[in-house]
Design a protein around this motif. Structure first.
Motif, PDB file in Angstrom:
ATOM      1  N   ARG A  67       0.830  -1.197   0.000  1.00  0.00           N
ATOM      2  CA  ARG A  67       0.000   0.000   0.000  1.00  0.00           C
ATOM      3  C   ARG A  67       0.863   1.244   0.000  1.00  0.00           C
ATOM      4  N   MET A  68       0.496   2.168  -0.854  1.00  0.00           N
ATOM      5  CA  MET A  68       1.114   3.483  -0.856  1.00  0.00           C
ATOM      6  C   MET A  68       0.083   4.441  -0.261  1.00  0.00           C
ATOM      7  N   TYR A  69       0.488   5.165   0.768  1.00  0.00           N
ATOM      8  CA  TYR A  69      -0.416   6.098   1.410  1.00  0.00           C
ATOM      9  C   TYR A  69      -0.939   7.111   0.398  1.00  0.00           C
ATOM     10  N   GLY A  70      -2.260   7.295   0.393  1.00  0.00           N
ATOM     11  CA  GLY A  70      -2.885   8.303  -0.453  1.00  0.00           C
ATOM     12  C   GLY A  70      -3.340   7.812  -1.810  1.00  0.00           C
ATOM     13  N   VAL A  71      -2.846   6.642  -2.259  1.00  0.00           N
ATOM     14  CA  VAL A  71      -3.274   6.128  -3.563  1.00  0.00           C
ATOM     15  C   VAL A  71      -4.716   5.635  -3.417  1.00  0.00           C
ATOM     16  N   PRO A  72      -5.639   6.213  -4.174  1.00  0.00           N
ATOM     17  CA  PRO A  72      -7.047   5.846  -3.992  1.00  0.00           C
ATOM     18  C   PRO A  72      -7.366   4.455  -4.514  1.00  0.00           C
ATOM     19  N   THR A  73      -8.369   3.855  -3.905  1.00  0.00           N
ATOM     20  CA  THR A  73      -8.888   2.583  -4.377  1.00  0.00           C
ATOM     21  C   THR A  73     -10.293   2.813  -4.916  1.00  0.00           C
ATOM     22  N   PHE A  74     -10.761   1.873  -5.716  1.00  0.00           N
ATOM     23  CA  PHE A  74     -12.070   1.979  -6.336  1.00  0.00           C
ATOM     24  C   PHE A  74     -12.845   0.692  -6.080  1.00  0.00           C
ATOM     25  N   VAL A  75     -14.160   0.816  -5.933  1.00  0.00           N
ATOM     26  CA  VAL A  75     -15.020  -0.315  -5.639  1.00  0.00           C
ATOM     27  C   VAL A  75     -15.810  -0.673  -6.900  1.00  0.00           C
ATOM     28  N   VAL A  76     -15.767  -1.949  -7.263  1.00  0.00           N
ATOM     29  CA  VAL A  76     -16.512  -2.409  -8.429  1.00  0.00           C
ATOM     30  C   VAL A  76     -17.997  -2.109  -8.220  1.00  0.00           C
ATOM     31  N   GLY A  77     -18.616  -1.545  -9.241  1.00  0.00           N
ATOM     32  CA  GLY A  77     -20.036  -1.196  -9.192  1.00  0.00           C
ATOM     33  C   GLY A  77     -20.305   0.234  -8.786  1.00  0.00           C
ATOM     34  N   GLU A  78     -19.309   0.918  -8.229  1.00  0.00           N
ATOM     35  CA  GLU A  78     -19.492   2.308  -7.815  1.00  0.00           C
ATOM     36  C   GLU A  78     -19.128   3.248  -8.961  1.00  0.00           C
ATOM     37  N   GLU A  79     -19.786   4.409  -8.941  1.00  0.00           N
ATOM     38  CA  GLU A  79     -19.577   5.412  -9.991  1.00  0.00           C
ATOM     39  C   GLU A  79     -18.683   6.528  -9.463  1.00  0.00           C
ATOM     40  N   TYR A  80     -17.835   7.062 -10.362  1.00  0.00           N
ATOM     41  CA  TYR A  80     -16.870   8.093  -9.988  1.00  0.00           C
ATOM     42  C   TYR A  80     -16.736   9.128 -11.104  1.00  0.00           C
ATOM     43  N   VAL A  81     -16.225  10.301 -10.718  1.00  0.00           N
ATOM     44  CA  VAL A  81     -15.651  11.244 -11.665  1.00  0.00           C
ATOM     45  C   VAL A  81     -14.188  11.297 -11.264  1.00  0.00           C
ATOM     46  N   VAL A  82     -13.286  10.962 -12.213  1.00  0.00           N
ATOM     47  CA  VAL A  82     -11.865  10.949 -11.907  1.00  0.00           C
ATOM     48  C   VAL A  82     -11.107  11.840 -12.873  1.00  0.00           C
ATOM     49  N   PHE A  83     -10.125  12.526 -12.310  1.00  0.00           N
ATOM     50  CA  PHE A  83      -9.238  13.404 -13.059  1.00  0.00           C
ATOM     51  C   PHE A  83      -7.881  12.725 -13.080  1.00  0.00           C
ATOM     52  N   LEU A  84      -7.428  12.320 -14.259  1.00  0.00           N
ATOM     53  CA  LEU A  84      -6.246  11.485 -14.373  1.00  0.00           C
ATOM     54  C   LEU A  84      -5.071  12.209 -15.003  1.00  0.00           C
ATOM     55  N   ALA A  85      -3.893  11.910 -14.456  1.00  0.00           N
ATOM     56  CA  ALA A  85      -2.659  12.418 -15.046  1.00  0.00           C
ATOM     57  C   ALA A  85      -2.414  11.662 -16.347  1.00  0.00           C
ATOM     58  N   GLY A  86      -1.518  12.165 -17.149  1.00  0.00           N
ATOM     59  CA  GLY A  86      -1.121  11.432 -18.342  1.00  0.00           C
ATOM     60  C   GLY A  86      -0.457  10.122 -17.942  1.00  0.00           C
ATOM     61  N   VAL A  87      -0.296   9.224 -18.877  1.00  0.00           N
ATOM     62  CA  VAL A  87       0.303   7.924 -18.611  1.00  0.00           C
ATOM     63  C   VAL A  87       1.829   8.065 -18.605  1.00  0.00           C
ATOM     64  N   SER A  88       2.471   7.555 -17.545  1.00  0.00           N
ATOM     65  CA  SER A  88       3.930   7.629 -17.423  1.00  0.00           C
ATOM     66  C   SER A  88       4.596   6.621 -18.353  1.00  0.00           C
ATOM     67  N   ALA A  89       5.902   6.694 -18.447  1.00  0.00           N
ATOM     68  CA  ALA A  89       6.664   5.763 -19.278  1.00  0.00           C
ATOM     69  C   ALA A  89       6.465   4.318 -18.820  1.00  0.00           C
ATOM     70  N   ALA A  90       6.190   4.129 -17.530  1.00  0.00           N
ATOM     71  CA  ALA A  90       5.958   2.785 -16.992  1.00  0.00           C
ATOM     72  C   ALA A  90       4.478   2.406 -17.028  1.00  0.00           C
ATOM     73  N   GLY A  91       3.637   3.278 -17.612  1.00  0.00           N
ATOM     74  CA  GLY A  91       2.219   2.955 -17.768  1.00  0.00           C
ATOM     75  C   GLY A  91       1.317   3.358 -16.617  1.00  0.00           C
ATOM     76  N   PHE A  92       1.852   4.090 -15.634  1.00  0.00           N
ATOM     77  CA  PHE A  92       1.038   4.502 -14.488  1.00  0.00           C
ATOM     78  C   PHE A  92       0.191   5.724 -14.824  1.00  0.00           C
ATOM     79  N   SER A  93      -1.024   5.754 -14.280  1.00  0.00           N
ATOM     80  CA  SER A  93      -1.913   6.900 -14.438  1.00  0.00           C
ATOM     81  C   SER A  93      -2.838   6.957 -13.231  1.00  0.00           C
TER      82      SER A  93
END
Length: 159
Positions: A67-93
């Motif tokens: 676990r990394m402190y502050g990294v959000p988790t998401f629940v299957v079936g729940e609805e969200y509005v998310v603001f995403l950074a661009g994809v990093s060289a390692a594929g993280f967003s």
């Protein structure tokens, strides 16, 4: 909120339809992939489903948890509005500002509302054209349509 909108490469409204955690081939880190069924694109360009990759998670069968402190988790079936950074060289967003860029959509008798737990008065302080109800009382939820209008106006994407 203005910084979250401005910094985001992609902003979507969607339902979490799946999560999976595994060891990443490239980085050897434990990562979680979250898949969203996209209902609306507020900024950027994405298809009908959108997958994000974040550091950390719980491996199946308790093999390894990271676990990394502050990294959000998401629940299957729940609805969200998310603001995403661009994809990093390692594929993280991840969401912008981690949990700050994740807004949960909740159903109320008056209609759907969004919240990330913070006061919208504080979040919109840099947006002088935004007028919120209750001058001094914290505003923890905003109507989904009103929130999307505010985001689109800031992102320059009227609809």
């Amino acid at each position: 909120l203005d910084e979250i909108i401005d910094t985001a490469a992609v902003a979507i409204q969607g339902t979490c339809i799946g999560t999976r955690t595994q060891r990443d081939e490239q980085t050897k880190l434990v990562v979680t992939y979250t898949t969203f069924a996209v209902k609306d694109v507020l900024k950027g360009s994405v298809q009908g489903t959108h997958v994000i990759k974040q550091i950390g998670g719980n491996m199946p069968a308790g093999e390894l948890n990271f676990r990394m402190y502050g990294v959000p988790t998401f629940v299957v079936g729940e609805e969200y509005v998310v603001f995403l950074a661009g994809v990093s060289a390692a594929g993280f967003s991840s969401p912008i500002g981690l949990a700050q860029g994740k807004f949960t959509v909740q159903q109320y008798p008056s209609g759907p509302r969004v919240s990330n737990g913070r006061d919208f008065h504080e979040m919109t302080a840099g947006m002088p054209s935004v007028v919120l109800p209750g001058a001094k009382a914290p505003v923890r939820h905003l109507g989904l349509d009103e929130f999307k209008r505010l985001v689109r106006a800031r992102a320059g994407r009227a609809r």
